[in-house]
Structure formats: C-alpha cells, structure tokens
Design an enzyme around this catalytic site. Sequence first.
Site, PDB file in Angstrom:
ATOM      1  N   SER A  12       0.864  -1.180   0.000  1.00 38.01           N
ATOM      2  CA  SER A  12       0.000   0.000   0.000  1.00 38.01           C
ATOM      3  C   SER A  12       0.896   1.225   0.000  1.00 38.01           C
ATOM      4  O   SER A  12       2.101   1.114   0.253  1.00 38.01           O
ATOM      5  CB  SER A  12      -0.886  -0.010   1.247  1.00 38.01           C
ATOM      6  OG  SER A  12      -0.101  -0.199   2.403  1.00 38.01           O
ATOM      7  N   GLU A  14       1.063   5.703   0.913  1.00 36.33           N
ATOM      8  CA  GLU A  14       0.449   6.815   1.642  1.00 36.33           C
ATOM      9  C   GLU A  14       0.731   8.142   0.952  1.00 36.33           C
ATOM     10  O   GLU A  14       1.824   8.373   0.444  1.00 36.33           O
ATOM     11  CB  GLU A  14       1.041   6.828   3.056  1.00 36.33           C
ATOM     12  CG  GLU A  14       0.459   7.891   3.941  1.00 36.33           C
ATOM     13  CD  GLU A  14       0.883   7.693   5.398  1.00 36.33           C
ATOM     14  OE1 GLU A  14       0.762   6.564   5.911  1.00 36.33           O
ATOM     15  OE2 GLU A  14       1.344   8.666   5.988  1.00 36.33           O
ATOM     16  N   ASP A 105      -1.579  14.140  15.977  1.00 35.80           N
ATOM     17  CA  ASP A 105      -0.728  15.118  16.658  1.00 35.80           C
ATOM     18  C   ASP A 105      -1.275  16.485  16.323  1.00 35.80           C
ATOM     19  O   ASP A 105      -1.675  16.732  15.195  1.00 35.80           O
ATOM     20  CB  ASP A 105       0.715  15.028  16.132  1.00 35.80           C
ATOM     21  CG  ASP A 105       1.452  13.868  16.750  1.00 35.80           C
ATOM     22  OD1 ASP A 105       1.248  13.607  17.949  1.00 35.80           O
ATOM     23  OD2 ASP A 105       2.229  13.228  16.030  1.00 35.80           O
ATOM     24  N   PHE A 214      12.348  15.257  10.826  1.00 34.10           N
ATOM     25  CA  PHE A 214      11.131  14.491  11.007  1.00 34.10           C
ATOM     26  C   PHE A 214      11.379  13.302  11.941  1.00 34.10           C
ATOM     27  O   PHE A 214      10.566  12.999  12.820  1.00 34.10           O
ATOM     28  CB  PHE A 214      10.674  14.025   9.621  1.00 34.10           C
ATOM     29  CG  PHE A 214       9.268  13.551   9.575  1.00 34.10           C
ATOM     30  CD1 PHE A 214       8.246  14.307  10.139  1.00 34.10           C
ATOM     31  CD2 PHE A 214       8.946  12.355   8.956  1.00 34.10           C
ATOM     32  CE1 PHE A 214       6.931  13.862  10.103  1.00 34.10           C
ATOM     33  CE2 PHE A 214       7.633  11.903   8.918  1.00 34.10           C
ATOM     34  CZ  PHE A 214       6.631  12.657   9.485  1.00 34.10           C
ATOM     35  N   HIS A 264       4.200  -0.766   3.506  1.00 27.50           N
ATOM     36  CA  HIS A 264       3.388   0.443   3.312  1.00 27.50           C
ATOM     37  C   HIS A 264       4.380   1.583   3.054  1.00 27.50           C
ATOM     38  O   HIS A 264       5.172   1.919   3.939  1.00 27.50           O
ATOM     39  CB  HIS A 264       2.560   0.715   4.583  1.00 27.50           C
ATOM     40  CG  HIS A 264       1.717   1.949   4.523  1.00 27.50           C
ATOM     41  ND1 HIS A 264       0.492   1.994   3.874  1.00 27.50           N
ATOM     42  CD2 HIS A 264       1.907   3.194   5.045  1.00 27.50           C
ATOM     43  CE1 HIS A 264      -0.033   3.215   4.003  1.00 27.50           C
ATOM     44  NE2 HIS A 264       0.809   3.963   4.704  1.00 27.50           N
TER      45      HIS A 264
HETATM   46  P1  FAD Z   1      -1.982   6.137  20.425  1.00 26.08           P
HETATM   47  O1  FAD Z   1      -2.047   4.711  20.041  1.00 26.08           O
HETATM   48  O2  FAD Z   1      -3.168   6.715  21.132  1.00 26.08           O
HETATM   49  O3  FAD Z   1      -0.675   6.323  21.317  1.00 26.08           O
HETATM   50  C1  FAD Z   1      -0.175   7.620  21.615  1.00 26.08           C
HETATM   51  C2  FAD Z   1       0.686   7.578  22.869  1.00 26.08           C
HETATM   52  O4  FAD Z   1      -0.135   7.401  24.019  1.00 26.08           O
HETATM   53  C3  FAD Z   1       1.689   6.424  22.925  1.00 26.08           C
HETATM   54  O5  FAD Z   1       2.813   6.874  23.627  1.00 26.08           O
HETATM   55  C4  FAD Z   1       0.958   5.344  23.727  1.00 26.08           C
HETATM   56  O6  FAD Z   1       1.851   4.478  24.403  1.00 26.08           O
HETATM   57  C5  FAD Z   1       0.158   6.186  24.700  1.00 26.08           C
HETATM   58  N1  FAD Z   1      -1.167   5.600  24.982  1.00 26.08           N
HETATM   59  C6  FAD Z   1      -1.994   4.995  24.099  1.00 26.08           C
HETATM   60  N2  FAD Z   1      -3.149   4.611  24.683  1.00 26.08           N
HETATM   61  C7  FAD Z   1      -3.050   5.014  25.972  1.00 26.08           C
HETATM   62  C8  FAD Z   1      -3.927   4.933  27.063  1.00 26.08           C
HETATM   63  N3  FAD Z   1      -5.143   4.382  26.930  1.00 26.08           N
HETATM   64  N4  FAD Z   1      -3.492   5.447  28.252  1.00 26.08           N
HETATM   65  C9  FAD Z   1      -2.282   6.025  28.386  1.00 26.08           C
HETATM   66  N5  FAD Z   1      -1.393   6.133  27.348  1.00 26.08           N
HETATM   67  C10 FAD Z   1      -1.781   5.641  26.170  1.00 26.08           C
HETATM   68  N6  FAD Z   1      -0.852  11.893  12.545  1.00 26.08           N
HETATM   69  C11 FAD Z   1      -1.795  12.729  12.069  1.00 26.08           C
HETATM   70  O7  FAD Z   1      -2.070  13.764  12.688  1.00 26.08           O
HETATM   71  N7  FAD Z   1      -2.452  12.464  10.891  1.00 26.08           N
HETATM   72  C12 FAD Z   1      -2.211  11.344  10.171  1.00 26.08           C
HETATM   73  O8  FAD Z   1      -2.809  11.139   9.120  1.00 26.08           O
HETATM   74  C13 FAD Z   1      -1.228  10.417  10.665  1.00 26.08           C
HETATM   75  N8  FAD Z   1      -0.970   9.264  10.021  1.00 26.08           N
HETATM   76  C14 FAD Z   1      -0.104   8.350  10.570  1.00 26.08           C
HETATM   77  C15 FAD Z   1       0.061   7.105   9.960  1.00 26.08           C
HETATM   78  C16 FAD Z   1       0.911   6.143  10.509  1.00 26.08           C
HETATM   79  C17 FAD Z   1       1.039   4.803   9.839  1.00 26.08           C
HETATM   80  C18 FAD Z   1       1.644   6.448  11.706  1.00 26.08           C
HETATM   81  C19 FAD Z   1       2.606   5.447  12.284  1.00 26.08           C
HETATM   82  C20 FAD Z   1       1.488   7.685  12.311  1.00 26.08           C
HETATM   83  C21 FAD Z   1       0.610   8.642  11.779  1.00 26.08           C
HETATM   84  N9  FAD Z   1       0.372   9.867  12.387  1.00 26.08           N
HETATM   85  C22 FAD Z   1      -0.562  10.745  11.891  1.00 26.08           C
HETATM   86  C23 FAD Z   1       1.106  10.228  13.606  1.00 26.08           C
HETATM   87  C24 FAD Z   1       0.338   9.828  14.860  1.00 26.08           C
HETATM   88  O9  FAD Z   1      -0.867  10.544  14.959  1.00 26.08           O
HETATM   89  C25 FAD Z   1       1.253  10.139  16.051  1.00 26.08           C
HETATM   90  O10 FAD Z   1       2.335   9.250  16.073  1.00 26.08           O
HETATM   91  C26 FAD Z   1       0.560  10.250  17.381  1.00 26.08           C
HETATM   92  O11 FAD Z   1       1.474  10.868  18.286  1.00 26.08           O
HETATM   93  C27 FAD Z   1       0.168   8.904  17.980  1.00 26.08           C
HETATM   94  O12 FAD Z   1      -0.877   8.347  17.318  1.00 26.08           O
HETATM   95  P2  FAD Z   1      -1.358   6.863  17.671  1.00 26.08           P
HETATM   96  O13 FAD Z   1      -2.594   6.613  16.907  1.00 26.08           O
HETATM   97  O14 FAD Z   1      -0.266   5.910  17.548  1.00 26.08           O
HETATM   98  O15 FAD Z   1      -1.715   7.092  19.227  1.00 26.08           O
END
Ligand code: FAD
Length: 285
Positions: A12, A14, A105, A214, A264
């Site tokens: 895939s 992005e 973020d 980055f 990906h």
């Molecule tokens: P989470 O899984 O929620 O984790 C975030 C942090 O919180 C981690 O340190 C985790 O250990 C901690 N955590 C998770 N759940 C809990 C909980 N219940 N209690 C306490 N701590 C917890 N960003 C964008 O803004 N837009 C995008 O389109 C985008 N695309 C991305 C695509 C990919 C494939 C990746 C890898 C990243 C992308 N990001 C994007 C970046 C991403 O949003 C950031 O890395 C963000 O900081 C974390 O997102 P996450 O979904 O992994 O968060």
Amino acid sequence: MHPQQTDQKLFSFELFPPKTEEGMEKLKTQVKKLARINPLYVSVTFGAGGSTQQRTFQSVEWLVSEGIEAAPHISCISSSAAEIVEILNRYKDQGIRRLVTLRGDLPSGTGLGGRGELNYANELVALIRREFGDYFHIEVAAYPEFHPQAANARADLNNFKRKVDAGANAAITQYFYNADAYFRFVDSCEKMDIGIPIVPGIMPITNFSSLSRFSDACGAEIPRWIRKRLEAYADDVESIRAFGVDVVSELCRRLLDHGAPGLHFYTMNQSAATLKIWDNLALPE
Ligand code: FAD
C-alpha cells in the site's frame, strides 16, 4: 500459520493532501505512476483543522473517482465523537471500507490547544466499532522503536494491544531503518497474543535534512552509519538518492524475506524513489 504470514503480501502507499491546486495536479500524476505497484489501497493523511481536512476529503474523493481503493486516515485528538461519526458516515456513503485510525498530533501554531473527547487511538477504534460494527477495516499505528511519548517500551506494547483488543484489523508501523527493531516488536506482539498483520511503514530516503528533522520528532532512529554517510554527501542530491534507494531496498528485502506481511510506502507524494525500490525488489507479479 505464523501470524505475520499471509498468502498474499499487502502493499500500500500513503499520500498527504496537497495544499494547492497545482500540488493536487502533481499528486494525480504521481499516483498514476505509482498505480503499477497495484496497491491494495492508497491512504491519505488527515490533520487537525478545517482546511487541511477539506483537502483530505478532496484527495480521497479523487482516488474514489479513479477506482482506487482509498483509506482515509482519521484522528481523534482534536475532534468530537459526533464530528468523527459525521465524517465516517460520509466515507461510508462514498463506499469507503478501510480507515487508518490514529490519535493524531496537533500541529504547532494552529491554536488548537484543547483535547477532544477521545484522547487515545484505542478510544477511537472502540467508537468506530460501536457506531459502525464491522463495516470498516481498521488499520492502526505501531511503533517498533516505541512512541516518543510512551512511558516505556512495555507500556507502549500494552497500549498497542488496547487498540487491537478494541477491534483493529491490522497495523502499519512508524518507519524505521533497524529491521531488528521490527522483528523484536513482532515477536513481543506474538507473545502477547496479538495476531493481526503488522505491516512495516517504509520511508524512502531522498533528503537528509528533512528526514533528520522528522525522525527526531517522531522517534524514528536513523542509524549512525546511515546518518554519517548522508551527512558526507552534503548537497549531492543524486548520491543521497542512490544510497537511499540501495539501503531501503535492502531493508525491504530483508523484511519480506523474514516474514513481514507486506510494505506500506510513505511516498511523500513522490513516485520515483518508491518505484525504484519496488523495481529492486523484483517481486513476482
Ligand atoms: P496512540 O495509540 O493513542 O498512542 C499515543 C501515545 O499514548 C503512545 O505513547 C501510547 O503508548 C500512549 N497511549 C496509548 N493509549 C493510551 C492509554 N489508553 N493510556 C495512556 N497512554 C496511552 N498523525 C496525524 O495527525 N495524521 C495522520 O494522518 C497520521 N498518520 C499516521 C500514519 C501512521 C502509519 C503512523 C505510524 C502515524 C501517523 N500519524 C498521523 C502520527 C500519529 O498521529 C502520532 O504518532 C501520534 O502521536 C500517535 O498516534 P497513535 O494513533 O499511535 O496514538
């Protein structure tokens, strides 16, 4: 079967939504070139804030109109549950079946200070399952070198498992250049009974200064030997690109040979490096 082994590898790529009409036209040209990879889907990133979200919708709409399977990213940190459900209903009406589901973020300087109702990606996955059942295939993010805000590696793995338990179907990793970090991560997941495919995210190397900036922000490590060589090339863009294609092709080969379920590509809206890597892999059609 080993959980990371699938009959067919999953490829895939992005894109990010371009800021201008000119950028959109360029994107269309690049996507048409990338189409020869025959990707399972093409994902489009999503930012906090109105105008960038509109551009995601436009890019997704264009992909759908081209008959390409689009997977919009959706993040929860700056939106209410109702806003997210509204967006997803719209995607459902467009026939979209796959989402990349993230916490997100907040971009600096947007003035968007507060947090939303949903603070972590596992809460977003749970919301989607509650509202839409199994309609969407949900991809989540994974961090083989661990998320920069995680309390520690163990906590990050537990938090990854929360997303899987909430109903994620598959994961895409943050990019990395240390294959062993990925293999270790997958091993740990298997020990925790996490059985979903964890697809490595691949960042082609085309520009040292932006990659370096980055990587510092997202917690991806550029190994010293790669950093040193890239530094030595200075402004020699051709050498940086050639070295980058070599290193990343080798990484991809190793990942696939050792059981990664697919790749990906973070294309950064450019086709050249991804296609060169793809050709080096010489995968069977
Ligand atoms: P989470 O899984 O929620 O984790 C975030 C942090 O919180 C981690 O340190 C985790 O250990 C901690 N955590 C998770 N759940 C809990 C909980 N219940 N209690 C306490 N701590 C917890 N960003 C964008 O803004 N837009 C995008 O389109 C985008 N695309 C991305 C695509 C990919 C494939 C990746 C890898 C990243 C992308 N990001 C994007 C970046 C991403 O949003 C950031 O890395 C963000 O900081 C974390 O997102 P996450 O979904 O992994 O968060």
